[in-house]
Enzyme design. Structure first.
Site, PDB file in Angstrom:
ATOM      1  N   ARG A  55      37.422  43.710  39.635  1.00 30.61           N
ATOM      2  CA  ARG A  55      38.384  42.944  40.445  1.00 30.61           C
ATOM      3  C   ARG A  55      38.073  41.347  39.836  1.00 30.61           C
ATOM      4  O   ARG A  55      36.827  41.337  39.322  1.00 30.61           O
ATOM      5  CB  ARG A  55      38.020  42.601  41.962  1.00 30.61           C
ATOM      6  CG  ARG A  55      38.693  43.714  42.739  1.00 30.61           C
ATOM      7  CD  ARG A  55      40.107  43.669  43.059  1.00 30.61           C
ATOM      8  NE  ARG A  55      40.703  44.767  43.641  1.00 30.61           N
ATOM      9  CZ  ARG A  55      41.097  46.136  43.349  1.00 30.61           C
ATOM     10  NH1 ARG A  55      40.808  46.524  41.974  1.00 30.61           N
ATOM     11  NH2 ARG A  55      41.617  46.951  44.149  1.00 30.61           N
ATOM     12  N   GLU A  61      45.715  36.929  39.872  1.00 28.15           N
ATOM     13  CA  GLU A  61      46.768  37.876  39.504  1.00 28.15           C
ATOM     14  C   GLU A  61      47.899  37.353  39.939  1.00 28.15           C
ATOM     15  O   GLU A  61      48.168  37.405  41.133  1.00 28.15           O
ATOM     16  CB  GLU A  61      46.516  39.293  39.230  1.00 28.15           C
ATOM     17  CG  GLU A  61      45.269  39.848  38.488  1.00 28.15           C
ATOM     18  CD  GLU A  61      44.644  41.028  38.846  1.00 28.15           C
ATOM     19  OE1 GLU A  61      45.549  41.884  39.686  1.00 28.15           O
ATOM     20  OE2 GLU A  61      43.519  41.337  38.422  1.00 28.15           O
ATOM     21  N   HIS A 105      46.115  44.855  34.839  1.00 27.42           N
ATOM     22  CA  HIS A 105      45.443  45.676  35.762  1.00 27.42           C
ATOM     23  C   HIS A 105      46.028  46.984  35.763  1.00 27.42           C
ATOM     24  O   HIS A 105      46.983  47.388  36.636  1.00 27.42           O
ATOM     25  CB  HIS A 105      45.842  44.999  37.235  1.00 27.42           C
ATOM     26  CG  HIS A 105      44.925  45.365  38.278  1.00 27.42           C
ATOM     27  ND1 HIS A 105      44.423  44.513  39.078  1.00 27.42           N
ATOM     28  CD2 HIS A 105      44.339  46.284  38.405  1.00 27.42           C
ATOM     29  CE1 HIS A 105      43.789  45.115  39.955  1.00 27.42           C
ATOM     30  NE2 HIS A 105      43.359  46.421  39.700  1.00 27.42           N
TER      31      HIS A 105
HETATM   32  C1  GLV Z   1      42.924  49.264  41.576  1.00 31.61           C
HETATM   33  O1  GLV Z   1      42.599  48.236  41.203  1.00 31.61           O
HETATM   34  C2  GLV Z   1      42.362  50.154  42.598  1.00 31.61           C
HETATM   35  O2  GLV Z   1      41.702  49.679  43.164  1.00 31.61           O
HETATM   36  O3  GLV Z   1      42.774  51.284  42.885  1.00 31.61           O
END
Ligand code: GLV
Length: 305
Positions: A221, A250, A268
Site C-alpha cells: 500500500r 491513488e 496497482h
Molecule cells: C490489492 O491491492 C489487494 O489488496 O488485493
C-alpha cells in the site's frame, strides 16, 4: 459475467457509467443496499455506515481491507470479507517481475527504443543492477512475502525480512526493525498490510539505510512508504531506484515520480491476471451468497467480530 451471476442472486445497483463514484454518489448508492461488492478504493467507514442502516455485508475484491473500518463495521453489524489466498502466487509473480524490471531498467529502455533513439546507444546505457546472487529484504513475511521469497531462492538470493513477529516456519534472517533490514539488503520489497499500523514504516531513515545501491519495491500500500521522503531520495540519488505499484493517493501520482529515472511505475495491478481476477470475483460472490443464505462465509476478515 460476474454482474450477470450477481443479478441471479440480487437486485443490483451498479455504477453503470463505469465512472468512479463520488463520495456522495457512493453513499447514495449504498444507502439502499443490504450488501456491497467493493474494491480497495471504496471506503466503508463511519461516514458511510451512518447513512446505510440496511447494509449487512461488504465483500472487498482485494486481500487488503484498509478501506474498511472493521471495528466500526462490527459495531454497525456489517460483515467484512476479503479475497485472501486466491491472489497470493499471482501477486508474488508481479512483485518479483517489478523487482526485475526495476533492476534492469526495462521500461525506461523500452521507452528509449519506442522513441526511435536506439542510434544514441552507448555501452553503459541502461546498465542496471544484478538480481541473481543479491540480497533481498522482505518487509512483511505473510503469505505473499513468503511466495516472493520462494521465487528469490531460484535466483540464488539471500533472504532477510522484518515483520511484527518472527515467523518460525521460515528459515530467513530476521531483523527487528525496518531500518536494520534496509541497511542489510540490495532490494527492499514492501508487502505488509496497509492501515495505521504500518503508516510510513518506510521513512527517510529507512531509505537512507537502504542506500545509494539499494532499490525499493512496493506492492503493498502507498501508505507504508513516506512518499515525499521517497521522492527526495530518488531526486538526491540516495537510493538507486524504485518499483512502485502503489501510491500514497491513488490514482494521483506526483509528477516528481512520473519524471524520475530508475523507476518503474504501474497502476496497482499486482493481482491483475484474468485467472486471478476471476477467482477474486468468484470468492466475492461466494462470500455474498453465503451470507444471505445463512451459510458459513468462506473469507471472513479475521478481525470481523
Ligand atoms: C490489492 O491491492 C489487494 O489488496 O488485493
Amino acid at each position: 459475467e460476474v454482474l450477470e451471476r450477481l443479478a441471479g442472486h440480487f437486485e443490483l445497483r451498479s455504477n453503470q457509467d463505469d465512472m468512479p463514484w463520488t463520495p456522495e454518489s457512493w453513499i447514495a448508492a449504498l444507502s439502499s443496499c443490504q450488501g456491497a461488492l467493493t474494491t480497495g478504493a471504496d471506503p466503508i467507514r463511519p461516514e458511510q455506515l451512518a447513512s446505510c442502516a440496511d447494509l449487512r455485508i461488504c465483500a472487498n475484491m482485494a486481500v487488503g481491507f484498509n478501506n474498511f473500518d472493521v471495528p466500526a463495521m462490527s459495531a454497525a453489524r456489517v460483515v467484512a470479507t476479503n479475497t485472501p489466498d486466491v491472489l497470493t502466487e499471482t501477486t508474488a509473480d508481479f512483485g518479483f517481475a517489478l523487482l526485475m524490471a526495476t533492476a534492469r531498467r526495462m521500461t525506461e529502455s523500452e521507452h528509449f527504443l519506442r522513441a526511435g533513439r536506439w542510434t544514441q546507444w552507448r555501452y553503459d546505457l541502461f546498465a542496471g543492477a544484478e538480481v541473481h546472487g543479491s540480497t533481498l529484504g522482505i518487509l512483511g513475511m505473510g503469505r505473499i512475502g513468503q511466495a516472493i521469497a520462494k521465487r528469490a531462492l531460484a535466483f540464488d538470493m539471500s533472504i532477510a525480512y522484518h515483520s511484527r513477529h518472527r515467523v518460525e516456519s521460515v528459515p530467513y534472517t530476521y531483523f527487528a526493525t525496518a531500518k536494520e533490514l534496509a541497511a542489510h539488503v540490495d532490494y527492499l520489497v514492501v508487502i505488509t498490510p496497509g492501515g495505521a499500523g504500518t503508516k510510513h514504516l518506510v521513512n527517510a531513515e529507512v531509505l537512507a539505510a537502504l542506500g545509494n545501491k539499494g532499490y525499493l519495491i512496493n506492492v503493498a500500500r502507498g501508505s507504508v512508504v513516506d512518499q515525499a521522503a521517497l521522492i527526495e531520495a530518488l531526486q538526491k540519488k540516495t537510493i538507486a531506484g524504485a518499483g512502485l505499484d502503489v501510491f500514497a493517493d491513488e490514482p494521483r501520482v506526483p509528477s516528481e515520480l512520473r519524471l524520475a529515472n530508475h523507476t518503474v511505475l504501474t497502476p496497482h495491478i499486482g493481482s491483475a491476471t484474468q485467472q486471478t481476477r476471476q477467482a477474486m470475483a468468484d470468492l466475492c460472490l461466494a462470500n455474498l451468497a453465503a451470507h444471505f443464505e445463512g451459510q458459513p462465509i468462506p473469507a471472513l476478515v479475521p478481525e470481523c467480530a
